[in-house]
Design an enzyme around this catalytic site. Structure first.
Site, PDB file in Angstrom:
ATOM      1  CG  ASP A 136      -7.972   1.026   2.972  1.00  0.00           C
ATOM      2  OD1 ASP A 136      -6.859   0.484   2.910  1.00  0.00           O
ATOM      3  OD2 ASP A 136      -8.264   2.058   2.332  1.00  0.00           O
ATOM      4  CG  ASP A 155      -2.212   0.743   0.989  1.00  0.00           C
ATOM      5  OD1 ASP A 155      -2.555   0.966  -0.189  1.00  0.00           O
ATOM      6  OD2 ASP A 155      -2.881   1.106   1.969  1.00  0.00           O
TER       7      ASP A 155
END
Length: 536
Positions: free
Chosen positions: A427, A349
């Protein structure tokens, strides 16, 4: 403690405070009819009023036949004390403003056929201009001329924008409810399997009876992350082709996930079903109805996916169902696998958000480019500069990989283009897999208070709050896993260490060594020393 409380209070006040925005509103009226249009301005020029009531009224003079790069040919009496609208081009904004000011105009509007950008100039030029200056769409001005046949009166104002929009709170609520429900569902399924005494066989990777897939090999986790990296890079280079493949897959997967979610809810409320057979094929009336409803919802989303005004509701419903079913279906076999997977995805990420802008041509991260789409310029900002399309743009295909909630505040922003708060499915899903493992471990150790599950959910909530706080303070999108992974992993490890169950928590359960009853690993309150010598 008192100082910490004061810091928190000051932070909340700061986040809830109002900030100026670069978009504004042009209010046009003729005494009986009124309309509002989008304008883009710059705080470095003369500030605009913050509300319609406090804004000054100016008669509007149409000089769109002029570029106002010089004042020749324009009578000062024509524009004195009035707002002037001229065309964009040929010279700097500051020169147009100085010429309008010299002629006695009280405000300057620059009509543009190009993308509206924040008007800027050299630092020395800002102080010379004392009249309001803003850009507007030329098509909006043409529309105003059709609506108002007489003299137009205009007001320019820019309502302050709340940093903490209600959409952020809605997004936070969606995220925490989804991970909590997904984790609870996974734990409930595990308890049901324990109670029924079913065997899954093999090494626990594939559970045909429940449709679950268990990740137990570190090598497979590494390969999974590498595949994700490869897919993201392919999406970046072949977006216009692969986006339709992803949309089709999402429609099928989300319809299937929505079916399982609805079916589980109906089972919980005790809704019965009627079964019948056709040529040795067994059918359930409830399943047929549910499947039809879910397919219709997915098809409606697929057809109207580019309609911003309301389709976000269906996308969020399908996205929540997709995340819930993913968290339930994919199970991590032990905490070691959780640490490896979440740590690798944290690096993934951060790399694709913060590092890749140094390698891309336009300086936009690969993650943002793929999430928003290559043509989503209306949603991109660079520093304090904004871009607003001058004409209606054709719909751009976007990947259905985010939750979307429109901003509830910011009238100017919605006039200039509908703005959304977004949160990626990753997420929710990635920390959700750890929360699901904690929920199953609570079942294995027969924890009546669900201490692992509840503490990990709390850590996720705190991580999300920190993510949004950093995003609001920095004014930049953040890789949420940068905050969620440490919060959830550290909290889970601390709980296991304090309870003396770290070894069991780290190794999890190997289904092939459990006896036929699949009893919990450790009863509540017992430690490893209490069970020394026990045989599986």
């Amino acid at each position: 403690m008192g100082s910490v409380v004061r810091i928190v209070i000051l932070s909340v006040i700061f986040l809830a405070s109002l900030t100026n925005c670069q978009e504004g509103i042009l209010h046009v009226s003729d005494g009986s009819t009124q309309r509002e249009f989008c304008i883009v301005h710059n705080h470095s020029w003369t500030a605009l009023a913050q509300s319609l009531d406090t804004a000054t009224v100016y008669p509007l003079v149409n000089l769109t036949s002029q570029l106002l790069c010089n004042s020749s040919g324009i009578t000062p009496d024509l524009v004195k004390g009035k707002a002037v609208v001229v065309m964009r081009g040929d010279c700097d904004f500051s020169l147009k403003a100085l010429n309008a000011q010299e002629l006695g105009a009280t405000a300057l509007l620059i009509a543009s056929n190009k993308t509206l950008v924040t008007p800027s100039a050299n630092e020395s030029e800002y102080a010379k201009v004392t009249i309001p200056l803003a850009l507007m769409r030329y098509m909006d001005f043409l529309e105003a001329q059709k609506v108002f046949t007489g003299e137009m009166q205009v007001k320019l104002y820019a309502p302050p924008l709340a940093k903490l929009d209600a959409s952020t709170l809605v997004m936070l609520l969606i995220a925490i409810i989804t991970v909590a429900l997904g984790g609870y569902w996974s734990g409930a399924c595990e308890r049901e399997r324990l109670n029924s005494g079913q065997e899954d066989g093999g090494k626990g990777e594939s559970k045909a009876d429940s449709g679950e897939l268990s990740l137990y090999s570190p090598l497979k986790v590494v390969l999974l992350v590498l595949v994700m990296c490869g897919m993201l890079v392919l999406m970046y280079y072949f977006y216009r082709i692969l986006v339709y493949v992803i949309i089709a897959i999402f429609c099928l997967a989300s319809a299937n996930a929505l079916f399982f979610c609805f079916d589980a809810v109906l089972d919980q409320i005790g809704c019965g079903t009627i079964r019948f057979s056709v040529r040795n094929w067994n059918f359930s009336v409830r399943s047929i109805i549910l499947a039809s409803v879910c397919i219709v919802i997915a098809v409606i989303w697929g057809v109207y996916r580019n309609e911003d005004r309301w389709i976000w509701i269906l996308q969020d419903i399908l996205g929540i169902a997709f995340c819930l079913n993913f968290i339930r279906t994919i199970s991590l076999s032990n905490f070691k696998i959780c640490v490896i997977l979440l740590s690798l995805l944290l690096v993934y990420d951060v790399f694709f958000v913060f590092i890749t802008p140094f390698f891309t041509k336009n300086g936009v991260s690969i993650m943002v480019q793929v999430a928003l789409g290559p043509d989503a310029s209306g949603e991109k900002m660079e520093g304090n500069m904004v871009q607003v399309p001058a004409e209606p743009q054709p719909p751009t295909e976007k990947l259905p990989v985010v939750m979307r909630v429109p901003r509830f505040s910011g009238l100017a922003q919605n006039l200039c283009g509908m703005q959304f708060s977004i949160l990626g499915y990753g997420d929710i899903i990635i920390p959700g897999l750890l929360i699901a493992y904690c929920s199953r471990f609570d079942v294995w150790v027969n924890s009546s208070w669900k201490v692992y599950f509840s503490s990990c959910c709390t850590a996720y909530l705190m991580g999300m709050i920190v993510t949004f706080a950093v995003m609001l303070l920095s004014g930049m999108g953040q890789p949420a896993l940068l905050y969620l992974v440490p919060f959830t992993l550290i909290t889970s490890a601390v709980v296991a260490g304090c309870r003396g169950e770290m070894r069991r928590f780290w190794t999890g359960t190997s289904y092939e060594i459990l006896d036929s009853s699949r009893k919990p690993l450790l009863p509540e309150g017992r430690t490893e020393r209490d069970v020394e010598g026990d045989k599986c």
